[in-house]
Scaffold this motif. Sequence first.
Motif, PDB file in Angstrom:
ATOM      1  N   GLY B  41       0.783  -1.225   0.000  1.00 24.49           N
ATOM      2  CA  GLY B  41       0.000   0.000   0.000  1.00 24.49           C
ATOM      3  C   GLY B  41       0.815   1.276   0.000  1.00 24.49           C
ATOM      4  O   GLY B  41       0.282   2.355   0.271  1.00 24.49           O
ATOM      5  N   ARG B  42       2.102   1.185  -0.293  1.00 26.97           N
ATOM      6  CA  ARG B  42       2.972   2.375  -0.316  1.00 26.97           C
ATOM      7  C   ARG B  42       3.665   2.454  -1.677  1.00 26.97           C
ATOM      8  O   ARG B  42       3.720   1.483  -2.409  1.00 26.97           O
ATOM      9  N   ALA B  43       4.242   3.624  -1.920  1.00 28.45           N
ATOM     10  CA  ALA B  43       5.047   3.779  -3.131  1.00 28.45           C
ATOM     11  C   ALA B  43       6.518   3.863  -2.741  1.00 28.45           C
ATOM     12  O   ALA B  43       6.877   4.615  -1.838  1.00 28.45           O
ATOM     13  N   THR B  44       7.334   3.061  -3.399  1.00 21.60           N
ATOM     14  CA  THR B  44       8.774   3.064  -3.159  1.00 21.60           C
ATOM     15  C   THR B  44       9.452   3.385  -4.487  1.00 21.60           C
ATOM     16  O   THR B  44       9.002   2.915  -5.540  1.00 21.60           O
ATOM     17  N   ALA B  45      10.504   4.200  -4.418  1.00 29.16           N
ATOM     18  CA  ALA B  45      11.222   4.524  -5.657  1.00 29.16           C
ATOM     19  C   ALA B  45      12.530   3.762  -5.712  1.00 29.16           C
ATOM     20  O   ALA B  45      13.156   3.502  -4.681  1.00 29.16           O
ATOM     21  N   LEU B  46      12.909   3.374  -6.931  1.00 31.97           N
ATOM     22  CA  LEU B  46      14.193   2.733  -7.169  1.00 31.97           C
ATOM     23  C   LEU B  46      14.961   3.726  -8.039  1.00 31.97           C
ATOM     24  O   LEU B  46      14.586   3.961  -9.185  1.00 31.97           O
ATOM     25  N   ILE B  47      15.989   4.356  -7.453  1.00 31.31           N
ATOM     26  CA  ILE B  47      16.697   5.370  -8.227  1.00 31.31           C
ATOM     27  C   ILE B  47      18.174   5.011  -8.340  1.00 31.31           C
ATOM     28  O   ILE B  47      18.654   4.094  -7.668  1.00 31.31           O
ATOM     29  N   GLY B  48      18.865   5.743  -9.179  1.00 28.73           N
ATOM     30  CA  GLY B  48      20.286   5.502  -9.390  1.00 28.73           C
ATOM     31  C   GLY B  48      20.666   6.021 -10.750  1.00 28.73           C
ATOM     32  O   GLY B  48      19.796   6.218 -11.600  1.00 28.73           O
ATOM     33  N   PRO B  49      21.970   6.225 -10.977  1.00 29.91           N
ATOM     34  CA  PRO B  49      22.405   6.739 -12.277  1.00 29.91           C
ATOM     35  C   PRO B  49      22.128   5.732 -13.392  1.00 29.91           C
ATOM     36  O   PRO B  49      21.823   4.568 -13.123  1.00 29.91           O
ATOM     37  N   ASN B  50      22.249   6.175 -14.627  1.00 29.20           N
ATOM     38  CA  ASN B  50      22.039   5.278 -15.768  1.00 29.20           C
ATOM     39  C   ASN B  50      22.942   4.062 -15.665  1.00 29.20           C
ATOM     40  O   ASN B  50      24.112   4.184 -15.303  1.00 29.20           O
ATOM     41  N   GLY B  51      22.381   2.885 -15.945  1.00 30.26           N
ATOM     42  CA  GLY B  51      23.183   1.672 -15.905  1.00 30.26           C
ATOM     43  C   GLY B  51      23.351   1.094 -14.519  1.00 30.26           C
ATOM     44  O   GLY B  51      24.131   0.162 -14.317  1.00 30.26           O
ATOM     45  N   ALA B  52      22.596   1.616 -13.541  1.00 31.63           N
ATOM     46  CA  ALA B  52      22.741   1.142 -12.159  1.00 31.63           C
ATOM     47  C   ALA B  52      22.096  -0.230 -11.966  1.00 31.63           C
ATOM     48  O   ALA B  52      22.383  -0.925 -10.997  1.00 31.63           O
ATOM     49  N   GLY B  53      21.191  -0.605 -12.875  1.00 29.35           N
ATOM     50  CA  GLY B  53      20.550  -1.919 -12.765  1.00 29.35           C
ATOM     51  C   GLY B  53      19.078  -1.858 -12.395  1.00 29.35           C
ATOM     52  O   GLY B  53      18.488  -2.877 -12.038  1.00 29.35           O
ATOM     53  N   LYS B  54      18.472  -0.673 -12.500  1.00 30.73           N
ATOM     54  CA  LYS B  54      17.070  -0.510 -12.083  1.00 30.73           C
ATOM     55  C   LYS B  54      16.123  -1.337 -12.960  1.00 30.73           C
ATOM     56  O   LYS B  54      15.284  -2.079 -12.457  1.00 30.73           O
ATOM     57  N   THR B  55      16.288  -1.202 -14.275  1.00 36.46           N
ATOM     58  CA  THR B  55      15.408  -1.953 -15.185  1.00 36.46           C
ATOM     59  C   THR B  55      15.686  -3.451 -15.081  1.00 36.46           C
ATOM     60  O   THR B  55      14.777  -4.273 -15.224  1.00 36.46           O
ATOM     61  N   THR B  56      16.956  -3.799 -14.803  1.00 37.13           N
ATOM     62  CA  THR B  56      17.285  -5.219 -14.630  1.00 37.13           C
ATOM     63  C   THR B  56      16.504  -5.805 -13.458  1.00 37.13           C
ATOM     64  O   THR B  56      16.011  -6.935 -13.527  1.00 37.13           O
ATOM     65  N   VAL B  57      16.347  -5.016 -12.381  1.00 35.72           N
ATOM     66  CA  VAL B  57      15.550  -5.486 -11.231  1.00 35.72           C
ATOM     67  C   VAL B  57      14.117  -5.782 -11.693  1.00 35.72           C
ATOM     68  O   VAL B  57      13.547  -6.832 -11.369  1.00 35.72           O
ATOM     69  N   PHE B  58      13.557  -4.881 -12.491  1.00 36.59           N
ATOM     70  CA  PHE B  58      12.196  -5.095 -13.001  1.00 36.59           C
ATOM     71  C   PHE B  58      12.140  -6.375 -13.849  1.00 36.59           C
ATOM     72  O   PHE B  58      11.196  -7.150 -13.759  1.00 36.59           O
ATOM     73  N   ASN B  59      13.164  -6.552 -14.687  1.00 37.04           N
ATOM     74  CA  ASN B  59      13.179  -7.729 -15.558  1.00 37.04           C
ATOM     75  C   ASN B  59      13.312  -9.025 -14.754  1.00 37.04           C
ATOM     76  O   ASN B  59      12.771 -10.062 -15.143  1.00 37.04           O
ATOM     77  N   LEU B  60      14.035  -8.955 -13.621  1.00 34.41           N
ATOM     78  CA  LEU B  60      14.177 -10.147 -12.777  1.00 34.41           C
ATOM     79  C   LEU B  60      12.879 -10.438 -12.041  1.00 34.41           C
ATOM     80  O   LEU B  60      12.438 -11.583 -11.946  1.00 34.41           O
ATOM     81  N   VAL B  61      12.237  -9.378 -11.530  1.00 34.88           N
ATOM     82  CA  VAL B  61      10.994  -9.586 -10.770  1.00 34.88           C
ATOM     83  C   VAL B  61       9.877 -10.068 -11.691  1.00 34.88           C
ATOM     84  O   VAL B  61       9.094 -10.950 -11.328  1.00 34.88           O
ATOM     85  N   SER B  62       9.822  -9.518 -12.933  1.00 32.78           N
ATOM     86  CA  SER B  62       8.734  -9.936 -13.830  1.00 32.78           C
ATOM     87  C   SER B  62       9.060 -11.245 -14.539  1.00 32.78           C
ATOM     88  O   SER B  62       8.188 -11.827 -15.173  1.00 32.78           O
ATOM     89  N   GLY B  63      10.311 -11.709 -14.430  1.00 33.29           N
ATOM     90  CA  GLY B  63      10.639 -13.009 -15.001  1.00 33.29           C
ATOM     91  C   GLY B  63      11.143 -12.951 -16.433  1.00 33.29           C
ATOM     92  O   GLY B  63      11.294 -13.978 -17.081  1.00 33.29           O
ATOM     93  N   VAL B  64      11.385 -11.746 -16.954  1.00 37.22           N
ATOM     94  CA  VAL B  64      11.945 -11.634 -18.301  1.00 37.22           C
ATOM     95  C   VAL B  64      13.351 -12.254 -18.305  1.00 37.22           C
ATOM     96  O   VAL B  64      13.746 -12.922 -19.252  1.00 37.22           O
ATOM     97  N   TYR B  65      14.105 -12.055 -17.198  1.00 40.52           N
ATOM     98  CA  TYR B  65      15.389 -12.741 -16.984  1.00 40.52           C
ATOM     99  C   TYR B  65      15.255 -13.678 -15.799  1.00 40.52           C
ATOM    100  O   TYR B  65      14.494 -13.396 -14.871  1.00 40.52           O
ATOM    101  N   GLY B  66      16.028 -14.769 -15.812  1.00 45.49           N
ATOM    102  CA  GLY B  66      16.114 -15.640 -14.643  1.00 45.49           C
ATOM    103  C   GLY B  66      17.199 -15.116 -13.699  1.00 45.49           C
ATOM    104  O   GLY B  66      18.126 -14.454 -14.154  1.00 45.49           O
ATOM    105  N   VAL B  67      17.077 -15.420 -12.415  1.00 48.45           N
ATOM    106  CA  VAL B  67      18.078 -14.931 -11.458  1.00 48.45           C
ATOM    107  C   VAL B  67      19.247 -15.923 -11.401  1.00 48.45           C
ATOM    108  O   VAL B  67      19.086 -17.098 -11.704  1.00 48.45           O
ATOM    109  N   ASP B  68      20.436 -15.438 -11.014  1.00 49.15           N
ATOM    110  CA  ASP B  68      21.572 -16.337 -10.775  1.00 49.15           C
ATOM    111  C   ASP B  68      21.454 -16.927  -9.372  1.00 49.15           C
ATOM    112  O   ASP B  68      21.651 -18.116  -9.165  1.00 49.15           O
ATOM    113  N   SER B  69      21.150 -16.078  -8.406  1.00 48.25           N
ATOM    114  CA  SER B  69      20.855 -16.568  -7.052  1.00 48.25           C
ATOM    115  C   SER B  69      20.057 -15.502  -6.325  1.00 48.25           C
ATOM    116  O   SER B  69      19.889 -14.384  -6.804  1.00 48.25           O
ATOM    117  N   GLY B  70      19.551 -15.891  -5.141  1.00 50.01           N
ATOM    118  CA  GLY B  70      18.696 -14.984  -4.391  1.00 50.01           C
ATOM    119  C   GLY B  70      17.241 -15.363  -4.553  1.00 50.01           C
ATOM    120  O   GLY B  70      16.923 -16.354  -5.222  1.00 50.01           O
TER     121      GLY B  70
END
Lengths: 280, 264
Positions: B41-70
Motif C-alpha cells: 500500500g505504499r510507493a517506493t522509488a528505485l533510483i540511481g544513475p544510468n546503468g545502475a541496474g534498475k530496469t534489470t531489477v524489473f526484468n528479474l521480478v517480472s521473469g523476463v530474466y532468470g536470477v543467478d541466485s537470491g
Amino acid sequence: MSGYLTGVLVVLAFNVMAAYAVYLPLAAGQLNLGIAGFMAIGAYAAAYLTNELGWSMWAAVPMGSAAAGLVGILIGIPVLRTHGIYLALATFALGQVIAAVFLNLDVVGAAAGYPVTDYAAPGVVFACAIGVVLLMALISRTRFALYLTAVKSDATVADLMGISVRGIQVAAFALGAALAGFGGAMYAHHYSFIEAQHFNVLLSVFTVLYVLFGGVQTVWGPLVGAAFFTLVPELLRASDQWRYALFALFIIIFMALRPQGLVTASLFRLFRRRSKGASA
Amino acid sequence: MSAPAPTATPAAAPALAISGLQKSFAGVRAIRDLSFSVPKGRATALIGPNGAGKTTVFNLVSGVYGVDSGSIHVNGVDVTHLPSRRRIRTGVARSFQNIRLMSHLSVLENLLVGQHVRASSLAALLTPYRLIPNHRWKREARAALAESGLEQYAEETVGALPYGVRKRIDLVRATLAGASVLMLDEPAAGLNPSETNALRDHLKALIARGLTLLVVEHDMHFVDSICENVVVLNFGEKIAEGPLSVVWRDPKVREAYIGTDEEA
C-alpha cells in the motif's frame, strides 16, 4: 449459372479456404509456407477413407481435416520454436517433404495420381467456403483472435499479461493446418482426382500472397485477397496476353499504396466512425 | 473503493521482498547481493544513475530474466523460479520504459488483453464477446477508463494517441489485470507538466486504493511527491535506502550522481 462462372467460383471457394488456413497462424505472426502440404494430407487422407474404406464423404472430409490438424500440432510444437525466416524455411521444407511422400506412396497412386470415388457438387463446395468464412468471422469476435494479434504485436507483453504465447501459436498453426486439410479434402472430392504435383510450393506461395495482399489485420483481408487474385485475372481475360502484365501492375500499385494490405483495422474504424457520424 | 488501511503494521508481509539477488551478463555483474522490500500500500522509488541496474531489477521480478541466485517474493509467494507468464497471478505487473501497448489495436482491446488473468478459461477464450452488446468485459474496461477520465479514447487506435495518454492507458491495463504490485519504469519520462500532474493524481488514486508501487524515475520532484521510501542503486548494488530527503544527503549517493549536484 454458366459452367464457366461455376468453375471460377469453385476455384474462388478453394482459394478462400486456403487463404484462411494461412491467415490464422499469420495473424499470430507465424508464416506457414507449407500450407500445400497440409492440404495434401487432408486430400489424401479423406480420399483414402472414401476409396479404400468405403466411408461417406461427409465423414471422410472432417477426418482428413483432423488428420492435417493433428500433424499441425505435432509439427507445430517443435517448428514454432523458430521465428521469422527460419520458420518460413522450416514450413517450406515441410510442405515439400509432405508432397514428396505422397508422390512416392504407392497405396495412394504415387506419381500416377489418385482418383476419388465420391463427389462433392459445386453447391457443397460453396456451402463449405461460406461456412469457413462465417466460422472465421465468429472466431474474430473472440478473445482468441485478440490474443493472436497480441502475440504478434508484442509476445513479451502478452506473456507478462499471463497469455500462453506458445499455446496460442501452436493452436493457430494447428487450426490453420486443419482448415487447409479441410480445403484439400473438399478439393479431392470435387475434382475426383488428386496428384501430389498439385500441392506444390507455388500453391503455398500464392496462398500467402492472397493473405498479405488482402491484409492480415482483419478477418476480411484473406477473403478480399483471394477474391482479387481469383477474379481479376478472369476479368482481364479480354486483354489477352496483357492480362498478366496488367495484373502484376495492379499488385505493385496496391502494395505501394497499401503495404499493410487492402483491408486494415484502422480502415474499419474510419468507416464505423463515418457511419456513426452520419447517423448522429 | 475502500480507503487504504492506515493501521497496516510494518510487520505485515511486504508486497515485494527481494533477498540476496545476483545477476550477471557475460561476466558483468549487473545486480550484486541486492535485498530490499516494498511495504504494502505504499510507493517506493528505485533510483540511481544510468546503468545502475534498475530496469534489470524489473526484468528479474517480472521473469523476463532468470536470477543467478537470491529470491523474490510477491505477496508472500516465492516467484523466483516461476515462469514469467504465471507471475501476474501473484499480483505483480509492470510497465516498460518505452510504452509497450499494442499500437494498432484500440484502447479497449488493449485493456481486454490486460483482463486475461481473470478471463483465461477455454470458454472465455472462445466466447464471441464482440457480438454481445455491452458485454461485461467491455463494460468493466470502459468503467476503468472512466475512472481515470480517459473514456473518450475507448475506441481510438492506440498508436494515434498522445504519449501522456498512452502512458496512463498502460497503467489502466496493469490495474485491470488485478495487479496489487505495480512496477513502473520511468512513468514521468517524456511527459509535459500537465501530463505529469495527471499521472501523479492517477498514481495517488491507485495508492489510495491500496496498491503498492515500485517506481523507477529520474524526476526527483515526482519521486518526492509520491514515494515515502527510496532505494538507491549504483553498479547493481544498494548504496542507500530511506526517505528521499535523507538519502539525497548521503555522500555515497552524491558521489554516484556526480555532476548532477542539485538539491531535490
